[in-house]
Design an enzyme around this catalytic site. Structure first.
Site, short mmCIF file in Angstrom:
data_model
loop_
_atom_site.label_atom_id
_atom_site.label_comp_id
_atom_site.label_asym_id
_atom_site.label_seq_id
_atom_site.Cartn_x
_atom_site.Cartn_y
_atom_site.Cartn_z
N ASP A 486 -13.17 -22.96 36.63
CA ASP A 486 -12.84 -24.38 36.73
C ASP A 486 -12.12 -24.90 35.49
O ASP A 486 -11.59 -26.01 35.50
CB ASP A 486 -14.14 -25.19 36.87
CG ASP A 486 -14.49 -25.45 38.32
OD1 ASP A 486 -13.58 -25.48 39.16
OD2 ASP A 486 -15.69 -25.63 38.60
C1 BGC Z 1 -17.73 -26.56 33.15
C2 BGC Z 1 -17.56 -25.63 34.31
C3 BGC Z 1 -17.75 -26.35 35.60
C4 BGC Z 1 -16.88 -27.60 35.64
C5 BGC Z 1 -17.00 -28.39 36.92
C6 BGC Z 1 -16.90 -27.80 33.33
O1 BGC Z 1 -17.16 -28.71 32.30
O2 BGC Z 1 -17.38 -25.90 31.97
O3 BGC Z 1 -18.45 -24.54 34.17
O4 BGC Z 1 -17.41 -25.50 36.64
O5 BGC Z 1 -17.18 -28.42 34.56
O6 BGC Z 1 -18.15 -29.09 37.04
C1 NOJ Z 2 -19.61 -23.71 37.32
C2 NOJ Z 2 -19.11 -24.17 38.65
O1 NOJ Z 2 -20.18 -24.70 39.41
C3 NOJ Z 2 -18.44 -23.03 39.40
O2 NOJ Z 2 -17.92 -23.51 40.62
C4 NOJ Z 2 -17.37 -22.40 38.57
O3 NOJ Z 2 -16.84 -21.31 39.29
C5 NOJ Z 2 -17.92 -21.94 37.24
N1 NOJ Z 2 -18.58 -23.02 36.58
C6 NOJ Z 2 -16.84 -21.39 36.32
O4 NOJ Z 2 -16.00 -22.39 35.84
#
Ligand code: BGC
Ligand code: NOJ
Length: 813
Positions: A486
């Protein structure tokens, strides 16, 4: 250093020191009513949606940590001393403090000045309430006069609003007290048809106004009315409605008493809200019998027994006995349990997820299926259909949906180009587990629009098409807002503080490509081809295979860096995850997933990629996301470079993706390496270093700080993470190799060389498979017998003669 120990017999983790490095949590509830609870009784409860139907208040980011809870106080009415058997909130020095976190329940207790007390908290099956059973024993050699208090603070339902909108909220709070039951009815007068209640099995004095209980400028550690030893029967108007009961006990030497408290949620039909009609008094006709039932300790105990049986049956679907205790305990108990929690909660409510931020993630929920589908196939089916109904006609997906409305979440939108492919993975996992092909014909709406229903199968077709319609300049899939990572926001280019990295898009997205999505496409494309073939759609299956082959050629040409798979191309067409990069030369995701998908197995690329991962990314605490970490913010990369080196997506050990490498290693036949990686992040195997790891030793955390961080080895964000499902899937289906397939149960272990074998029981499509694997050589070839008869290959088909139990023996050589 440890703060407790595992009790595998009881399926409990027993914490014996209250000041754990972080609150160590557990979940109560597994259907609609839920709570989280820490080892010192912190936490909160909600009905279905952690934001919109919050029953009790929790103060995030509080100092001290973890405030708002299910607090019990005891007061010696002679010495006037008071304390909490759960340590918080009074933090009195206790003897024999113990918190037992078990499957759907938590019991916390201790002894103080000869008074032993334990509270067992759980949510009965099929009810929207929680039971607290407080058992008190007088261990003194004199009689004791004790007051027992139980308390909670009500949340004014919408947890976000509750924490911010004080100009209104200080005026809206309302309660009723009838027959000693406290009813929380804020907003019931208007548009809410639900209320909460807090009841006590004994005659009690009570308090419902927060300030009356706590006193001005006091905290939960020293409530004025506990100190005074007398609740004042206050009735809340506005401010902070709460519920507290006080029961006075005369305990003889050795005497034990139990008090039951019930905290619950109830809804009335809109036409029957009030009793008498036309009044403003809550109609309690349907709730009273429920309350009366569970205030009875016998009923409470019976409900607890039912909960135990429920977990016996869920966990009984797969049990294993290997030479490694950490594998056994995680697979048999805690990892499976965590998979159910991630299914129930998605990423909404934990100590780290505030319950007000996120709906259910499309990709997260599909991946979670991998870990729980065998335990709850009916609910998996429902989840799949809910998810698919939020899919857009383009085949794209809303990134999240709200569990209460089951609608796509407009605020976050879509455009995460990996999302739709996970639906194929989720459905495929469901089909392999259940063999329920009827799900594919189920009519499912697009974007929840009535009239747009098409068979689920068409949704899968559109998922594939979504990727095919979005290929970039090299012929690799365009990344969109982000892919699995993400934080790899290649079209974001945000230089404005506060903008969401995930939803800000300053580029039209026609250039940046993802090698990870290409790998996922190959995997998902093959899964769909197998499904199509099974349905007799040979030509369609061939077309999907053709597309996956095309993608593989593109990956070989434009996605290979010489020693490992590239990660992506950015908006300038520059490589990410290449030896030519200054930072971020090699990434885990594309390497893990491509090898997991079987890409490069024949031509040495897979072998080389896994070697490179081992050399550049593996550490003693797990495998980091990338190296070198980004030392500064890169406009063209987005959130990944917002984190200081070693944290989260910037070279943290993201436990979710470590299993992709474990599976990759099994595909190469490397059982020792796969299990070694498994053990590095296995929380039970890390129990001894709890002071470094800091999170719970019984569940996975999303992240362990990477080698670039000063706190290398420290975990954060436990419980709600794709790590649960993927680790479960990796160990069970790829290392132990007991794998579901469309045709039957495949047995293909790739276990460590030192293991003499293992045994397992698997309930699969209504048949119990008793499996034993014996190692007679160093390799991974397996010869199977089923009920004493040798079979060809390694897929055990369902018995054709209706037998419900089968003995499978495998010899590894
Ligand atoms: C986090 C991710 C997460 C994203 C969406 C980010 O701040 O680092 O792990 O998937 O937020 O919620
Ligand atoms: C947490 C999110 O919930 C997931 O959808 C994502 O793939 C990982 N972070 C990596 O960014």
């Amino acid at each position: 250093m440890k703060y407790g120990h595992f009790d595998d017999e009881q399926r409990e983790y027993v914490i014996t020191q209250p000041d754990t490095p972080l609150p160590w949590m557990n979940y109560l509830g597994c259907q609609a009513y839920f709570g989280i609870i820490s080892n010192t009784a912190g936490g909160y409860s909600f009905y279905r949606d952690a934001r919109l139907r919050r029953l009790t208040r929790y103060r995030y980011n509080n100092v001290p940590l973890d405030f708002g809870g299910r607090y019990v106080y005891l007061r010696d009415d002679e010495s006037k001393k008071f304390w909490s058997p759960s340590w918080e909130p009074t933090r009195t020095e206790l003897q024999d403090y113990k918190c037992r976190h078990g499957m759907g329940y938590t019991a916390i207790g201790s002894t103080y000045s000869g008074i032993e007390a334990e509270t067992r908290y759980f949510v009965p099956l099929d009810e929207n309430l929680e039971i607290w059973q407080l058992t008190i024993t007088n261990r003194r050699d004199t009689n004791a006069r004790i007051s027992a208090f139980a308390s909670i603070e009500f949340c004014l339902w919408d947890a976000q609003d509750d924490a911010t909108n004080f100009q209104r909220n200080f005026n809206t709070g309302q309660v009723e007290v009838e027959d000693g039951v406290i009813y929380h009815k804020t907003e019931y007068r208007e548009r809410r048809n639900h209320f909460a209640y807090f009841a006590c099995s004994e005659p009690s004095r009570f308090e419902t106004q927060g300030e009356a209980f706590l006193g001005q400028y006091r905290g939960w550690d020293k409530p004025v009315s506990v100190e005074a030893g007398e609740l004042k029967n206050s009735i809340a108007h506005g401010w902070s409605p709460m519920g507290a009961h006080q029961v006075k006990l005369d305990l003889e030497v050795g005497e034990t008493r139990q008090i039951v408290f019930v905290l619950g949620y109830h809804e009335n039909p809109v036409t029957e809200k009030f009793d008498p009609p036309g009044s403003q008094t809550i109609n309690k006709k349907t709730v009273k019998p429920v309350i009366a039932k569970y205030l009875d300790a016998k009923e409470a105990n019976a409900a607890f027994e039912r909960l135990r049986l429920y977990w016996d049956s869920l966990l009984g679907v797969f049990q294993v006995d290997t030479p490694d205790i950490h594998t056994n305990r995680m697979v048999n108990i805690w990892n499976a349990y965590q998979c159910m929690a991630t299914f129930n909660m998605s990423r909404s409510a934990s100590f780290y997820e505030s319950g007000i931020g996120r709906g259910l993630g499309f990709r997260d929920s599909n991946q979670d299926l991998l870990g729980f589908v065998h335990m709850a196939p009916v609910r998996a089916r429902e989840r799949i259909l809910d998810l698919a109904a939020t899919q857009l006609p383009t085949g794209g997906a809303y990134h999240q949906y709200q569990p209460l409305t089951k609608r796509g979440n407009n605020d976050i939108g879509g455009g995460f180009n990996d999302d739709p492919l996970w639906l194929i993975e989720g459905v495929s996992a469901y089909l392999k587990e259940t063999g329920d092909w009827s799900i594919l014909d189920e009519p499912v709406q697009y974007d929840n629009e009535p009239g747009s229903e098409q068979p689920l199968y068409e949704h899968l077709q559109r998922s594939i098409q979504y990727t095919l319609d979005r290929m970039g300049p090299h012929g690799l899939p365009l990344i969109g807002r982000a892919d699995w990572n993400d934080c790899l926001n290649l079209n974001c280019f945000s230089d404005t503080p506060g903008q969401s990295f995930q939803t800000t898009t300053n580029k039209d997205g026609k250039v940046a490509e993802s090698v990870f999505i290409a790998g996922l496409f190959v995997h998902a494309g093959r899964e769909l081809a197998a499904i199509a073939k099974h349905r007799g759609l040979d030509a369609e299956a061939a077309r999907y295979i053709g597309e996956t082959e095309k993608n593989m050629r593109v990956i070989a040409e434009h996605g290979w860096d010489g020693e490992w798979f590239l990660r992506a191309y950015d908006d300038f067409g520059s490589k990410i995850g290449s030896k030519d990069c200054e930072e971020g030369k090699i990434f885990i995701e594309s390497n893990g997933f491509c090898v997991l998908a079987g890409i490069g197995l024949e031509d040495g690329k897979a072998e080389s990629a896994m070697k490179a991962v081992g050399k550049h990314l593996a550490t003693k605490h797990g495998i980091v996301v990338q190296q070198p970490a980004y030392s500064r913010y890169y406009l063209q990369l987005g959130e990944i470079s917002s984190y200081p080196p070693g944290y989260k997506e910037n070279a943290g050990i993201f436990c979710h993706v470590n299993p992709w490498v474990m599976i990759g290693e099994t595909r190469l036949g490397h059982g020792d390496q796969a299990h070694d990686y498994y053990s590095r992040i296995n929380p039970s195997a890390r129990e001894e270093i709890s002071d470094l790891h800091r999170c719970e030793p019984y569940v996975y955390a999303q992240m362990i700080a990477g080698k670039d961080a000063p706190s290398f080895g420290e975990a954060k964000n436990s419980w709600l993470t794709g790590t649960a499902a993927w680790n479960y899937y990796a160990i069970v289906q790829w290392i132990l190799g007991i794998r579901t397939s469309l045709d039957g149960l495949e047995i293909a272990p790739v276990i460590p060389k030192s293991w003499p074998g293992f045994t397992a029981t698997r309930v699969f499509r209504g048949v119990v498979y008793r499996i034993s694997i014996e190692r007679r050589g160093d390799g991974n070839s397996i010869a199977l017998t089923v009920d004493g008869k040798a079979i060809e290959g390694n897929v055990v088909l369902a018995p054709t003669d209706g037998r419900k139990e089968v003995v499978v023996k495998g010899i590894l050589s």
